[in-house]
Scaffold this active site. Sequence first.
Site, short mmCIF file in Angstrom:
data_model
loop_
_atom_site.label_atom_id
_atom_site.label_comp_id
_atom_site.label_asym_id
_atom_site.label_seq_id
_atom_site.Cartn_x
_atom_site.Cartn_y
_atom_site.Cartn_z
N LYS A 178 0.86 -1.21 -0.04
CA LYS A 178 -0.16 -0.12 0.16
C LYS A 178 0.94 1.28 0.00
O LYS A 178 1.68 1.44 0.89
CB LYS A 178 -1.02 0.17 1.36
N ASP A 208 -15.42 1.16 9.26
CA ASP A 208 -15.95 1.18 7.78
C ASP A 208 -16.24 -0.22 7.57
O ASP A 208 -15.77 -0.73 6.36
CB ASP A 208 -14.89 1.75 7.06
#
Length: 367
Positions: A47, A144
């Site tokens: 990432k 989330d």
Amino acid sequence: MTSSTNLLSEPVTLTNLERVAELHCGSRSSVWVVRNRKNDSQLFALKEIFLDELTTAKQAEHVWNERRALEETTAANIKGINHLVSTFKDPSALYFLLEYVPGAALFTHIRCEKGFDVDKTRFYAAELVLILERLHGLGWVYRDLKAANVIVTRTGHLKLVDLGMAKKIHNNRTHSICGTLHAMAPEMFGQEVDADRLGDDDGEAAAAAGGAGYGLAVDWWGLGVIVYEMIVGDAPFGYRDFEQQGDGPSGRIEELARRSPESIRFPPRCKIDAHTRDFITNLMQADETKRLGYNGAAEVRKHPFFQGFVWSSLTDPTAVPPFDKKLGHNEEGVAADDDSSSDSASNRRSSQKTTASREAQDIFADF
């Protein structure tokens, strides 16, 4: 630097990593499948977070929170969350080197199969209960939870990915607004907080600015949304498409905040038994104190929806998970990602480095 000895036999530097395929392209970050040049059979997920896109205190805090959450969940060996292998930085970006999880998003499986039967839904709901139980046990709220952030691996088990919104809760409450509209619990909309200005950790200032805050129960609401999607094949309030529109949430926030079990509609085509219906509606109680899970994961496990379910089957290596192996894989084993961009913008961004400001670099001097 953090490393996981069971995933990495010797230290790896950024120059040792070869980009194989792009998994996700966003405005602030990209995620790649990378290969260890020292060991061609070793794949990871990388990432990359662009420093010059981290323009607010909230965004910077989310990055630090993500690192801490990954470090703690990796140290605790939570198998349902992908592990952190190492971290890097250069003048233009921050990097998380992660366990690579080939598979497809749960969202993709739901969409392709147009929903699951009750037994399959129960199995995956149980796996999510275990993941949340372990995460909450460490004091973290995910914030989330949605089907797009859950990967169905090649072995048919679930992995929760992207801890970018996770936060360690102190005094059981937090205040900043974040998440994805269709899956956000009603109490999250009651926070009158300028989170970009205050930052996530300024709890006292946030409380003074307005809003009673929220706790771990927001994740149980998210589980209710996912269970509904697995059974019905669509989001419970039909807001998935709304989030892709360019006009923002104005005009709908009050409606979103008023969601309740009474406003959930079960299509007649779905033959939903009483226990399943009760499980969903209790997970999606508007009053968090009445929500299933408010008192912990144990009460979720005890719900009649799981009556007769063998929890040990989740860790039994001989048990066969109920999933379709054909979904969501290409020849590289790259996860299908509904939010990814197929153009080369991220590739160009990664190859043409832009040095971030000294201020941005200083914020992450200890990264």
